[in-house]
Design a protein around this motif. Sequence first.
Motif, PDB file in Angstrom:
ATOM      1  N   ARG A 201       0.836  -1.204   0.000  1.00 23.38           N
ATOM      2  CA  ARG A 201       0.000   0.000   0.000  1.00 23.38           C
ATOM      3  C   ARG A 201       0.871   1.255   0.000  1.00 23.38           C
ATOM      4  O   ARG A 201       0.653   2.178  -0.789  1.00 23.38           O
ATOM      5  CB  ARG A 201      -0.931   0.010   1.207  1.00 23.38           C
ATOM      6  CG  ARG A 201      -1.948   1.136   1.170  1.00 23.38           C
ATOM      7  CD  ARG A 201      -2.924   1.117   2.338  1.00 23.38           C
ATOM      8  NE  ARG A 201      -3.466  -0.195   2.614  1.00 23.38           N
ATOM      9  CZ  ARG A 201      -3.259  -0.876   3.740  1.00 23.38           C
ATOM     10  NH1 ARG A 201      -2.541  -0.362   4.708  1.00 23.38           N
ATOM     11  NH2 ARG A 201      -3.785  -2.072   3.920  1.00 23.38           N
ATOM     12  N   LEU A 202       1.890   1.288   0.861  1.00 31.43           N
ATOM     13  CA  LEU A 202       2.771   2.453   0.933  1.00 31.43           C
ATOM     14  C   LEU A 202       3.529   2.642  -0.379  1.00 31.43           C
ATOM     15  O   LEU A 202       3.637   3.758  -0.896  1.00 31.43           O
ATOM     16  CB  LEU A 202       3.748   2.316   2.101  1.00 31.43           C
ATOM     17  CG  LEU A 202       4.747   3.461   2.279  1.00 31.43           C
ATOM     18  CD1 LEU A 202       4.027   4.799   2.427  1.00 31.43           C
ATOM     19  CD2 LEU A 202       5.646   3.199   3.478  1.00 31.43           C
ATOM     20  N   GLY A 203       4.040   1.545  -0.936  1.00 33.68           N
ATOM     21  CA  GLY A 203       4.755   1.626  -2.211  1.00 33.68           C
ATOM     22  C   GLY A 203       3.880   2.169  -3.322  1.00 33.68           C
ATOM     23  O   GLY A 203       4.295   3.029  -4.109  1.00 33.68           O
ATOM     24  N   LEU A 204       2.627   1.693  -3.386  1.00 34.44           N
ATOM     25  CA  LEU A 204       1.705   2.159  -4.429  1.00 34.44           C
ATOM     26  C   LEU A 204       1.311   3.619  -4.209  1.00 34.44           C
ATOM     27  O   LEU A 204       1.142   4.366  -5.173  1.00 34.44           O
ATOM     28  CB  LEU A 204       0.468   1.259  -4.479  1.00 34.44           C
ATOM     29  CG  LEU A 204       0.730  -0.161  -4.979  1.00 34.44           C
ATOM     30  CD1 LEU A 204      -0.539  -0.999  -4.900  1.00 34.44           C
ATOM     31  CD2 LEU A 204       1.298  -0.171  -6.395  1.00 34.44           C
ATOM     32  N   GLU A 205       1.193   4.035  -2.940  1.00 34.25           N
ATOM     33  CA  GLU A 205       0.897   5.450  -2.667  1.00 34.25           C
ATOM     34  C   GLU A 205       2.045   6.336  -3.131  1.00 34.25           C
ATOM     35  O   GLU A 205       1.820   7.394  -3.715  1.00 34.25           O
ATOM     36  CB  GLU A 205       0.646   5.658  -1.169  1.00 34.25           C
ATOM     37  CG  GLU A 205      -0.702   5.145  -0.700  1.00 34.25           C
ATOM     38  CD  GLU A 205      -0.853   5.190   0.823  1.00 34.25           C
ATOM     39  OE1 GLU A 205       0.072   5.647   1.525  1.00 34.25           O
ATOM     40  OE2 GLU A 205      -1.914   4.742   1.304  1.00 34.25           O
ATOM     41  N   LEU A 206       3.277   5.911  -2.879  1.00 32.39           N
ATOM     42  CA  LEU A 206       4.432   6.684  -3.323  1.00 32.39           C
ATOM     43  C   LEU A 206       4.491   6.750  -4.846  1.00 32.39           C
ATOM     44  O   LEU A 206       4.796   7.794  -5.426  1.00 32.39           O
ATOM     45  CB  LEU A 206       5.729   6.085  -2.760  1.00 32.39           C
ATOM     46  CG  LEU A 206       5.899   6.229  -1.249  1.00 32.39           C
ATOM     47  CD1 LEU A 206       7.085   5.418  -0.761  1.00 32.39           C
ATOM     48  CD2 LEU A 206       6.073   7.693  -0.864  1.00 32.39           C
ATOM     49  N   LEU A 207       4.186   5.629  -5.507  1.00 30.85           N
ATOM     50  CA  LEU A 207       4.151   5.623  -6.976  1.00 30.85           C
ATOM     51  C   LEU A 207       3.073   6.574  -7.492  1.00 30.85           C
ATOM     52  O   LEU A 207       3.306   7.333  -8.439  1.00 30.85           O
ATOM     53  CB  LEU A 207       3.879   4.213  -7.499  1.00 30.85           C
ATOM     54  CG  LEU A 207       5.026   3.220  -7.417  1.00 30.85           C
ATOM     55  CD1 LEU A 207       4.540   1.822  -7.765  1.00 30.85           C
ATOM     56  CD2 LEU A 207       6.152   3.630  -8.352  1.00 30.85           C
ATOM     57  N   ALA A 208       1.897   6.543  -6.882  1.00 28.72           N
ATOM     58  CA  ALA A 208       0.798   7.412  -7.318  1.00 28.72           C
ATOM     59  C   ALA A 208       1.156   8.881  -7.140  1.00 28.72           C
ATOM     60  O   ALA A 208       0.887   9.712  -8.018  1.00 28.72           O
ATOM     61  CB  ALA A 208      -0.474   7.073  -6.546  1.00 28.72           C
ATOM     62  N   THR A 209       1.795   9.210  -6.021  1.00 26.99           N
ATOM     63  CA  THR A 209       2.215  10.592  -5.776  1.00 26.99           C
ATOM     64  C   THR A 209       3.226  11.037  -6.823  1.00 26.99           C
ATOM     65  O   THR A 209       3.125  12.136  -7.372  1.00 26.99           O
ATOM     66  CB  THR A 209       2.832  10.718  -4.363  1.00 26.99           C
ATOM     67  OG1 THR A 209       1.842  10.354  -3.407  1.00 26.99           O
ATOM     68  CG2 THR A 209       3.319  12.125  -4.091  1.00 26.99           C
ATOM     69  N   GLU A 210       4.197  10.186  -7.102  1.00 25.26           N
ATOM     70  CA  GLU A 210       5.219  10.523  -8.101  1.00 25.26           C
ATOM     71  C   GLU A 210       4.597  10.705  -9.473  1.00 25.26           C
ATOM     72  O   GLU A 210       4.945  11.624 -10.207  1.00 25.26           O
ATOM     73  CB  GLU A 210       6.296   9.437  -8.136  1.00 25.26           C
ATOM     74  CG  GLU A 210       7.411   9.734  -9.095  1.00 25.26           C
ATOM     75  CD  GLU A 210       8.191  10.996  -8.787  1.00 25.26           C
ATOM     76  OE1 GLU A 210       8.653  11.651  -9.745  1.00 25.26           O
ATOM     77  OE2 GLU A 210       8.352  11.338  -7.605  1.00 25.26           O
ATOM     78  N   LEU A 211       3.653   9.841  -9.843  1.00 22.92           N
ATOM     79  CA  LEU A 211       2.998   9.969 -11.151  1.00 22.92           C
ATOM     80  C   LEU A 211       2.169  11.245 -11.229  1.00 22.92           C
ATOM     81  O   LEU A 211       2.134  11.908 -12.268  1.00 22.92           O
ATOM     82  CB  LEU A 211       2.134   8.751 -11.439  1.00 22.92           C
ATOM     83  CG  LEU A 211       2.912   7.511 -11.857  1.00 22.92           C
ATOM     84  CD1 LEU A 211       1.975   6.327 -12.006  1.00 22.92           C
ATOM     85  CD2 LEU A 211       3.668   7.745 -13.151  1.00 22.92           C
ATOM     86  N   ALA A 212       1.508  11.609 -10.128  1.00 21.84           N
ATOM     87  CA  ALA A 212       0.738  12.857 -10.113  1.00 21.84           C
ATOM     88  C   ALA A 212       1.675  14.047 -10.273  1.00 21.84           C
ATOM     89  O   ALA A 212       1.382  14.988 -11.019  1.00 21.84           O
ATOM     90  CB  ALA A 212      -0.063  12.974  -8.819  1.00 21.84           C
ATOM     91  N   ASP A 213       2.821  14.013  -9.583  1.00 26.01           N
ATOM     92  CA  ASP A 213       3.813  15.084  -9.726  1.00 26.01           C
ATOM     93  C   ASP A 213       4.334  15.148 -11.157  1.00 26.01           C
ATOM     94  O   ASP A 213       4.522  16.223 -11.713  1.00 26.01           O
ATOM     95  CB  ASP A 213       4.991  14.869  -8.764  1.00 26.01           C
ATOM     96  CG  ASP A 213       4.612  15.113  -7.313  1.00 26.01           C
ATOM     97  OD1 ASP A 213       3.506  15.631  -7.056  1.00 26.01           O
ATOM     98  OD2 ASP A 213       5.427  14.761  -6.438  1.00 26.01           O
ATOM     99  N   GLU A 214       4.573  13.978 -11.747  1.00 27.20           N
ATOM    100  CA  GLU A 214       5.070  13.922 -13.126  1.00 27.20           C
ATOM    101  C   GLU A 214       4.036  14.515 -14.081  1.00 27.20           C
ATOM    102  O   GLU A 214       4.375  15.286 -14.977  1.00 27.20           O
ATOM    103  CB  GLU A 214       5.380  12.473 -13.513  1.00 27.20           C
ATOM    104  CG  GLU A 214       5.871  12.307 -14.935  1.00 27.20           C
ATOM    105  CD  GLU A 214       7.192  12.991 -15.207  1.00 27.20           C
ATOM    106  OE1 GLU A 214       7.478  13.281 -16.384  1.00 27.20           O
ATOM    107  OE2 GLU A 214       7.957  13.258 -14.262  1.00 27.20           O
TER     108      GLU A 214
END
Length: 196
Positions: A161-174
């Motif tokens: 869950r934490l890994g996917l949240e970090l990925l989602a945040t990075e993709l939103a920033d991108e």
Amino acid sequence: MATPERPPRWDEQLQRRLARGEETALGELYDQLAPMVHGLAGRILADQAAATQLTREIFAHVWEHPEDFDPARGTLRSWLGALTHHRAVERLRARRAAEPAPGAEAEIRAVATAARMQYVVDSLPRPLRETIAVTYYDGRTYRETARLLGISEQAAKQRMRLGLELLATELADERARQDGTGGHGPGTGTGRREQH
């Protein structure tokens, strides 16, 4: 009561040294982050010679324009990742424009997004990276992942869950960087520093 100033981060110290023209700072930065820059460029461009050339250009840019990095907006690693991603996608677009093909822009976006995702996964702390690799890439259940990694099923779920949240945040920033609505985009300094 005044609070003590925090000591500068490694990347802030390195930026100051680069601004002073310390070549050892460039060597230190290259040793730390060239594998990440080259790997990201290689995944986007699918051409090792082009990735090597772009890696040299990225570090030349940092040497000539250390002021483009803003420590208040993120780490040097994330800024270099964004700069590499931006330049590699530009290069890929230029290459595809020279050889026009239907759907080229969609393919460029897909390649760039996949490379960025892999970069983010590679940047995660080892426990999160391992959990994502075993669960997602290997297609295992949380129970199987927990058994393989020697952790509880609950811990496997929390890491995923934490890994996917970090990925989602990075993709939103991108996405925000690509849309020009924010994020920590690459610098575009205009001044040129004298090389020592």
